[in-house]
Each structure stands twice: as structure tokens, then as C-alpha cells.
Scaffold this active site. Structure first.
Site, PDB file in Angstrom:
ATOM      1  N   TYR A 196       0.843  -1.202   0.000  1.00 38.73           N
ATOM      2  CA  TYR A 196       0.000   0.000   0.000  1.00 38.73           C
ATOM      3  C   TYR A 196       0.879   1.252   0.000  1.00 38.73           C
ATOM      4  CZ  TYR A 196      -2.869   3.742   1.881  1.00 38.73           C
ATOM      5  OH  TYR A 196      -3.479   4.963   2.077  1.00 38.73           O
ATOM      6  N   ARG A 217      -0.105  -7.326  13.072  1.00 37.01           N
ATOM      7  CA  ARG A 217      -0.672  -7.360  11.724  1.00 37.01           C
ATOM      8  C   ARG A 217       0.467  -7.122  10.722  1.00 37.01           C
ATOM      9  NH1 ARG A 217      -5.114  -2.828  10.239  1.00 37.01           N
ATOM     10  NH2 ARG A 217      -3.258  -1.543  10.401  1.00 37.01           N
ATOM     11  N   GLY A 275       2.795  -5.726   7.974  1.00 33.16           N
ATOM     12  CA  GLY A 275       2.902  -4.411   7.331  1.00 33.16           C
ATOM     13  C   GLY A 275       2.813  -3.236   8.274  1.00 33.16           C
ATOM     14  N   ASP A 276       2.444  -3.448   9.542  1.00 34.00           N
ATOM     15  CA  ASP A 276       2.314  -2.331  10.482  1.00 34.00           C
ATOM     16  C   ASP A 276       3.677  -1.740  10.868  1.00 34.00           C
ATOM     17  OD1 ASP A 276      -0.339  -1.747  10.871  1.00 34.00           O
ATOM     18  OD2 ASP A 276      -0.611  -3.138  12.541  1.00 34.00           O
TER      19      ASP A 276
HETATM   20  N1  UDP Z   1      -5.570  -2.192  14.994  1.00 27.75           N
HETATM   21  C1  UDP Z   1      -5.840  -3.101  16.012  1.00 27.75           C
HETATM   22  N2  UDP Z   1      -6.990  -3.832  15.936  1.00 27.75           N
HETATM   23  C2  UDP Z   1      -7.874  -3.713  14.919  1.00 27.75           C
HETATM   24  C3  UDP Z   1      -7.598  -2.772  13.892  1.00 27.75           C
HETATM   25  C4  UDP Z   1      -6.432  -2.025  13.960  1.00 27.75           C
HETATM   26  O1  UDP Z   1      -5.058  -3.254  16.947  1.00 27.75           O
HETATM   27  O2  UDP Z   1      -8.875  -4.431  14.907  1.00 27.75           O
HETATM   28  C5  UDP Z   1      -4.347  -1.386  15.069  1.00 27.75           C
HETATM   29  C6  UDP Z   1      -3.440  -1.522  13.851  1.00 27.75           C
HETATM   30  O3  UDP Z   1      -2.578  -2.619  13.979  1.00 27.75           O
HETATM   31  C7  UDP Z   1      -2.705  -0.176  13.886  1.00 27.75           C
HETATM   32  C8  UDP Z   1      -3.730   0.783  14.485  1.00 27.75           C
HETATM   33  O4  UDP Z   1      -4.716  -0.042  15.116  1.00 27.75           O
HETATM   34  O5  UDP Z   1      -1.613  -0.240  14.756  1.00 27.75           O
HETATM   35  C9  UDP Z   1      -4.418   1.626  13.446  1.00 27.75           C
HETATM   36  O6  UDP Z   1      -4.846   0.771  12.392  1.00 27.75           O
HETATM   37  P1  UDP Z   1      -5.769   1.254  11.238  1.00 27.75           P
HETATM   38  O7  UDP Z   1      -6.047   0.066  10.350  1.00 27.75           O
HETATM   39  O8  UDP Z   1      -6.952   1.975  11.818  1.00 27.75           O
HETATM   40  O9  UDP Z   1      -4.915   2.349  10.462  1.00 27.75           O
HETATM   41  P2  UDP Z   1      -3.431   2.292   9.800  1.00 27.75           P
HETATM   42  O10 UDP Z   1      -2.499   2.795  10.855  1.00 27.75           O
HETATM   43  O11 UDP Z   1      -3.161   0.904   9.345  1.00 27.75           O
HETATM   44  O12 UDP Z   1      -3.557   3.251   8.658  1.00 27.75           O
END
Ligand code: UDP
Length: 337
Positions: free
Chosen positions: A146, A287, A289-290
Site C-alpha cells: 500500500y 498485523r 505491514g504495520d
Molecule cells: N488495529 C488493532 N486492531 C484492529 C484494527 C487495527 O489493533 O482491529 C491497530 C493496527 O494494527 C494499527 C492501528 O490499530 O496499529 C491503526 O490501524 P488502522 O487500520 O486503523 O490504520 P493504519 O495505521 O493501518 O492506517
């Protein structure tokens, strides 16, 4: 805000979460808005005004018809796939939609002399940054497809600007959240992957707990830290960015965040306060890619465009999201609109 003249905009992906908030803001200001969206992710009901066309952003013939029929001053492009985790499993789909089709859109603009463009970019272009807060001059090193798909299109914009008349603003969003305070439009992804709407599904009775993706990150409480920004503050930044280009300004790249990081655990706690619900949480694996921490410096857009976020408190942001989700528990598909 300062007095401004009216302009015409093509909003690609304007039926999606952020695009629909920009469409609403532009329509309310009296601008002419044409929304193009294939409705693969977006919702017709999210588009609150202007002209709506169903179609693909890579359809150069359709784009040519739009540009021939309506003189467009500026194109804003929201029509991207946005899930970090999904992009790891479906990289080709991400590169096709976010990079290749966006290039088609830019070609159609070039063919028809449309030369101002606002890109929805992302903090994911920075990958795992070396320092916080992140400044626009820091190196880009995405950690997932992404982020790469957006970094590539930023590079393409840079090269196209050097070769053609194109001028652009790339807006690197940190974590967009919240909903218009009217409660009429908001976030409605299917399936949902973002933290705040998923957390709010628990008090809505749609899931029994929230999973925390990783508690062993190098952060104060072990969970990922993000910089949450209200969607209407993002919308305002787009309008200021477009104005810069329409006033004859140069291309630019700006971070958009509130410049403070909040952990996943903190966001869940704030959602408990806002909703009055216990919101059970369970620890889950990281998750793919984080990144551990992503916090913006938005000093550049504040200094150059006078942008100031109206919501700098994640609790207030969650309150607007909660209002939307309570009124539309199934998003745009029934349940209130
Ligand atoms: N996250 C989480 N549980 C969920 C969804 C997201 O712990 O069910 C975490 C995710 O790993 C990240 C943060 O929340 O660290 C924000 O994720 P989101 O997908 O909202 O946005 P991103 O940072 O990926 O753009």
C-alpha cells in the site's frame, strides 16, 4: 475562512469516506463538483451534492468525456485501495488500482489540459521512520505494498511535473478518523479494517471484543502509536491545497496529522469513555505491514497554508464517529439513511 472564488472540481472516489467529506465541504462552499466513483467501495448515498458519475478512474474515454463536457480546475483523487494488511496479500491489485490507474487519470488530464491535482497520499510512505515526529523531508521507505503504491505515484507526479504543466499537492494522511458532526456521512468500509470503527462495533453489538494487533511493539504500552486526524480537518486541508494551486502556487507535499501519538490501548480506553461500554479487548498477533509509531509534523502545511486542525483531541474525534455509527449502525445500507 478567507473569501474565495468558486471553482470546478473532479472528485475521483468522492463516494468514499474521505472523498464524501470533501464533496460535502465543497458543495457547501458553492463550488461546482463532479464526483466519479465506481462504487466498488464507495456509497452513492454518501455523495451529498453536485453531479455524480459511476465509472472507473482508469477509463480514459470516460474521463475525456468528463473533461470535454465540464471545464475542471482541479482534480482531487481519493479512489485508492487503503488497507495495509490486504495490500500484503493482494499487491498486484493495489499497484494496478493505486498506481497504474492513477497514471491513466493523469494521462487523461494531460490530454485535456487539466493540470492541477491533489493526491491522497499516506504516512505509510515513510515505513518505519528513524525519528518522530516525521517531517516531509524524511526518507520514504514503505514497509508494505500500500505504502509503495502511493510512494510510486508520488514519484510519477514529480516526474510528470518536470515534463508537463502539471502542478500537484500530495497530502500524506496520518490516521483519518471521525465523521461529519451532522451525523449524515461517515466511515463505512465493508469489510471494516480501521481501529476506531471496529472498536465502536463492540458497543453497537456487532462484535464481542476488539483485537489488539500486537502488544510487544517498542512503544510505551507495547501497542502501536498513531496520529489520528479528523476527516473534516483533512477536507479543509484539501481545499487549502487546491487554493494554493489555483492561486498559481507550486507543487508541494504535506503531512496531515495532529502531531500527537495515541496507542491502540489509549484509543480503546477513550472509546470506553465516549460510549460508556466496557469494550472487551483481546491481545492478538501483530498485523503484517504495520509500523510501531507514526506521528506527523504538520508544521509545513500550518506555516505555508495556514491549516489548523479544529479537532486535536482523539476523544472529540471518537465522539463524532460514535454519533455517525449510532445513527447508521449498518453504514449506508439501511439503518438510518
Ligand atoms: N488495529 C488493532 N486492531 C484492529 C484494527 C487495527 O489493533 O482491529 C491497530 C493496527 O494494527 C494499527 C492501528 O490499530 O496499529 C491503526 O490501524 P488502522 O487500520 O486503523 O490504520 P493504519 O495505521 O493501518 O492506517
Amino acid at each position: 475562512m478567507a473569501k474565495r472564488s468558486h471553482h470546478s472540481y473532479l472528485i475521483v472516489g468522492g463516494a468514499g469516506y474521505i472523498g464524501s467529506h470533501v464533496v460535502k465541504a465543497l458543495v457547501e462552499r458553492g463550488d461546482q463538483v463532479v464526483t466519479l466513483d465506481d462504487l466498488s467501495k464507495g456509497h452513492r448515498a454518501a455523495v451529498s451534492g453536485g453531479q455524480f458519475i459511476t465509472g472507473d478512474l482508469g477509463d480514459r474515454q470516460l474521463l475525456g468525456e468528463i473533461f470535454t463536457t465540464t471545464p475542471i480546475d482541479c482534480v482531487m483523487h481519493f479512489g485508492a485501495y487503503i488497507e495495509v494488511g490486504e495490500s500484503v496479500h493482494k499487491p498486484l491489485e493495489y499497484y494496478r488500482n493505486n498506481t497504474a490507474k492513477t497514471t491513466d487519470l493523469l494521462l487523461a488530464m494531460k490530454e485535456h489540459g487539466v493540470d492541477r491535482f491533489i493526491l491522497s497520499s499516506t504516512a505509510a510512505v515513510y515505513g518505519e521512520p528513524q525519528r518522530m515526529p516525521i517531517e516531509e523531508t524524511d526518507p520514504t521507505a514503505p514497509t508494505n505494498p500500500y505504502g509503495h503504491s502511493k510512494a510510486f505515484i508520488e514519484q510519477i507526479l514529480h516526474d510528470a511535473e518536470a515534463a508537463h504543466d502539471l502542478r500537484y499537492v500530495a497530502l500524506r494522511y496520518f490516521n483519518a478518523a471521525g465523521a461529519d458532526p451532522s451525523g449524515t456521512i461517515g466511515e463505512a468500509h465493508h469489510p471494516e479494517s480501521h481501529l476506531i470503527p471496529l472498536v465502536l462495533q463492540v458497543p453497537l453489538g456487532q462484535r464481542d471484543h476488539i483485537a489488539i494487533f500486537g502488544t510487544d511493539w517498542p512503544t510505551p504500552d507495547g501497542t502501536c502509536v498513531r496520529d489520528y486526524i479528523h476527516v473534516n480537518d483533512l477536507a479543509e486541508a484539501h481545499i487549502l491545497a487546491a487554493q494554493r494551486l489555483l492561486d498559481g502556487g507550486d507543487s508541494a507535499t504535506y503531512n496531515l496529522g495532529c502531531e500527537t501519538g495515541y496507542s491502540v490501548k489509549t484509543i480503546i480506553d477513550l472509546a470506553r469513555e465516549v460510549t460508556g461500554h466496557a469494550i472487551p479487548a483481546q491481545e492478538a498477533p501483530r498485523r503484517p505491514g504495520d509500523s510501531a509509531t507514526l506521528v506527523a509534523s504538520s508544521a509545513r502545511i500550518k506555516a505555508e497554508l495556514g491549516w489548523t486542525p479544529q479537532y486535536d483531541d482523539p476523544k472529540a474525534i471518537i465522539e463524532t464517529a460514535w454519533r455517525w455509527h449510532q445513527g447508521h449502525p449498518r453504514g449506508y445500507e439501511g439503518g438510518g439513511d
